[in-house]
Motif scaffolding. Structure first.
Motif, short mmCIF file in Angstrom:
data_model
loop_
_atom_site.label_atom_id
_atom_site.label_comp_id
_atom_site.label_asym_id
_atom_site.label_seq_id
_atom_site.Cartn_x
_atom_site.Cartn_y
_atom_site.Cartn_z
N GLY A 230 0.75 -1.28 -0.02
CA GLY A 230 0.10 0.12 0.14
C GLY A 230 0.78 1.20 0.08
N MET A 231 0.12 2.38 -0.61
CA MET A 231 1.08 3.57 -0.72
C MET A 231 0.20 4.76 -0.27
N GLU A 232 0.47 5.45 0.51
CA GLU A 232 -0.17 6.63 1.07
C GLU A 232 0.48 8.11 0.63
N PHE A 233 -0.06 9.07 0.06
CA PHE A 233 0.59 10.16 -0.43
C PHE A 233 -0.22 11.36 -0.17
N TYR A 234 0.51 12.18 0.75
CA TYR A 234 0.07 13.39 1.38
C TYR A 234 -0.10 14.52 -0.01
N LEU A 235 -1.24 14.98 -0.04
CA LEU A 235 -1.51 15.77 -1.28
C LEU A 235 -1.28 17.46 -0.92
N GLY A 236 -1.45 17.75 0.40
CA GLY A 236 -1.56 19.08 0.98
C GLY A 236 -2.97 19.46 1.26
N LEU A 241 -4.10 10.53 -0.09
CA LEU A 241 -4.72 9.69 -1.21
C LEU A 241 -3.95 8.25 -1.13
N GLY A 242 -4.52 7.29 -1.14
CA GLY A 242 -3.87 5.93 -0.88
C GLY A 242 -4.38 5.00 -1.92
N PHE A 243 -3.42 4.04 -2.21
CA PHE A 243 -3.68 3.04 -3.19
C PHE A 243 -3.36 1.49 -2.38
N THR A 244 -3.93 0.50 -2.16
CA THR A 244 -3.32 -0.82 -1.64
C THR A 244 -3.80 -2.00 -2.57
N LEU A 279 -6.81 -11.56 -5.81
CA LEU A 279 -6.41 -10.43 -5.70
C LEU A 279 -7.42 -9.39 -5.08
N SER A 280 -7.18 -8.33 -4.62
CA SER A 280 -7.82 -7.22 -4.25
C SER A 280 -7.19 -5.98 -4.25
N ALA A 281 -8.00 -4.96 -4.41
CA ALA A 281 -7.49 -3.60 -4.56
C ALA A 281 -8.17 -2.48 -3.88
N MET A 282 -7.77 -1.59 -3.40
CA MET A 282 -8.41 -0.28 -2.74
C MET A 282 -7.94 1.12 -3.12
N VAL A 283 -8.84 1.91 -3.24
CA VAL A 283 -8.33 3.32 -3.34
C VAL A 283 -9.06 4.07 -2.17
N ILE A 296 -13.40 8.22 2.30
CA ILE A 296 -14.20 7.19 1.27
C ILE A 296 -13.06 6.34 0.75
N SER A 297 -13.61 4.95 0.56
CA SER A 297 -12.92 4.13 -0.19
C SER A 297 -13.47 3.19 -1.05
N PHE A 298 -12.95 2.99 -2.17
CA PHE A 298 -13.67 1.89 -2.87
C PHE A 298 -12.65 0.59 -3.14
N ALA A 299 -13.28 -0.57 -3.16
CA ALA A 299 -12.26 -1.56 -3.11
C ALA A 299 -12.94 -2.85 -4.29
N TYR A 300 -11.96 -3.44 -4.58
CA TYR A 300 -12.33 -4.84 -5.50
C TYR A 300 -11.63 -6.12 -5.06
N SER A 301 -12.17 -7.11 -5.26
CA SER A 301 -11.77 -8.46 -4.84
C SER A 301 -12.30 -9.75 -5.80
N ASP A 302 -11.77 -10.62 -5.81
CA ASP A 302 -12.19 -11.80 -6.77
C ASP A 302 -12.21 -13.04 -5.88
N PHE A 303 -12.60 -13.10 -4.81
CA PHE A 303 -12.60 -14.29 -3.93
C PHE A 303 -14.04 -15.23 -4.36
#
Length: 444
Positions: A230-236, A241-244, A279-283, A296-303
């Motif tokens: 996962g990555m977290e980026f401080y935008l100011g 904003l994060g992606f995992t 796999l799973s992904a989240m923003v 707020i977050s949105f996620a996807y998985s294929d379990f």
């Protein structure tokens, strides 16, 4: 003659100096309110009467009274009252009046840390001279933290539970997922003062028993390997904003189709074992205000041979302006492409409080169908063999210098199923799992 000239020069210099002094003092003489509030707030600051100072400063602001040290004194008052979130807000305002004050910047750094704004603290600290960084105890490090954890889950989904649900003569088929061991490693890296990278690995081993036609047919350990990045980026402007994402190697049972006699229904009964790769992904996006941080977050998985889409709203709040008490409230909706699974909702409430010096207690309650639920920035995923209906959890943490030791107890209610009466009836039942977990975290 030269004495007269010198005298005139001295008199002129005297009157110019008096005029310049008048230019400085005159605004105060013309605004007695400014003199009054400046003197009063300074006296309240010297006497340590911080609550009165805040009231006085707030009243002055409402009247439109402004002077250079008003925000500075108000920030100090909030800091001394341990409302670090509000202190940070007014230290930021005071920087416009005294931008080169290193003591102010050091106080702002501590206010950021103590109000849970560590990323802003790091950004500020790297602008300070090395002497100030050393005084504050700030040491830039590529490694942010390392955390190791391990635990054991005790399940009552055993022979005793099986016998209490139905008569052995009526049970045709049941899968029971029982005790589980788990362990993990998480690593946090500071790529820059604005970008953080987290990586984690977890291993789960579940005891499994299959009971068919009055006898135990199979017993084994099923494993799951989980890797997260996962990555977290401080935008100011307090936006992050994060992606995992996650990769999962899950040892499950293949599904063979068995038609139920005299019935239009079809049951899928496990017949053999294999590994599935998922796999799973989240923003996610959040913004920190003084006391609250919506996300707020949105996620996807294929379990489980289908696709899941999740949306989640979360609110983190610090009502005291510090980390001594905080809460997280969230709600999520999970949509599944499998038509046999209905839309699922999950509601969670987390509270944390400081008990005594260096010891915190955290508690969580989460209700709903957690099957394939993704949380904790995608580092916790409930892709369980049986659905989890309720989670209750208590965690006790001790902070010692740069080390945190946490012990966790969790009780979960899960749902299993049995095929009875010659595979014609599906009987659902509830069972409980109790987790005991220990984690150690080193901060660098």
């Amino acid at each position: 003659m030269y004495r007269i000239v010198i005298t005139l020069i001295l008199v002129s210099f005297f009157w110019v100096a008096k005029g310049q002094e008048a230019l400085v003092i005159n605004p105060l003489q013309q605004n007695p309110q400014l003199v009054y509030y400046d003197s009063l707030t300074f006296a309240q600051y010297q006497n340590g009467d911080y609550k009165s100072l805040i009231k006085t400063a707030t009243k002055a602001e409402r009247l439109g009274v402004r002077f250079p040290y008003l925000n500075y004194r108000k920030a100090i008052a909030y800091y001394e009252l341990k409302n670090y979130a509000k202190a940070a807000e007014f230290y930021e305002k005071a920087l416009y009046d005294v931008p080169d004050d290193l003591f102010l910047k050091g106080s702002l750094y501590m206010a950021y840390l103590l109000s849970g704004q560590s990323q802003k603290a790091d950004i500020l600290a790297k602008t300070l001279p090395e002497s100030s960084q050393e005084t504050l105890g700030f040491k830039p490090s590529f490694v942010d933290f390392i955390r190791v954890s391990g635990g054991y889950t005790f399940s009552d989904n055993n022979e005793k539970k099986r016998n209490s649900i139905a008569n052995l003569d009526t049970i045709n088929f049941i899968n029971q997922y029982q005790d589980m061991t788990l362990g993990g490693l998480t690593l946090g890296l500071n790529i820059s003062e604005r970008l953080k990278l987290n990586a984690g690995y977890n291993l789960f081993n579940s005891k499994f028993e299959r009971f068919v036609q009055d006898s135990l047919q199979h017993s084994d350990l099923l494993s799951q390997h989980q890797i997260n990045l996962g990555m977290e980026f401080y935008l100011g402007n307090n936006f992050t904003l994060g992606f995992t994402g996650g990769f999962y190697a899950i040892e499950k049972n293949d599904k063979s189709i068995t038609q139920v006699p005299d019935s239009s229904q079809t049951w899928r009964i496990p017949s053999s074992q294999s590994s599935n790769y998922n796999l799973s992904a989240m923003v996610f996006l959040n913004k920190r205000f003084t006391y609250v941080m919506p996300e707020i977050s949105f996620a996807y998985s294929d379990f489980a041979f289908s696709n899941q889409f999740q949306s989640k709203l979360q609110l983190t709040y610090y009502p005291l302006g510090n980390l001594n008490f905080y809460g997280i409230t969230s709600g999520a909706i999970i949509l599944d492409s499998n038509k046999n699974r209905s839309k699922k909702t999950v509601f969670s409430q987390h509270l944390g409080a400081k008990l005594v010096k260096n010891i915190w207690l955290d508690g969580t309650v989460s209700v709903g169908d957690h099957l394939n639920y993704i949380t904790d920035r995608s580092f916790t995923v409930y892709d369980t063999y049986d659905p989890i209906k309720l989670i209750s959890c208590l965690s006790l943490s001790y902070y010692f210098k740069k080390m945190t030791v946490s012990g966790t107890y969790s009780l979960t209610q899960r749902e299993g199923w049995i095929l009875t009466n010659y595979y014609t009836e599906l009987l659902k039942y509830k069972y409980n799992n109790q987790l005991v977990n220990l984690s150690i975290k080193w901060n660098f």
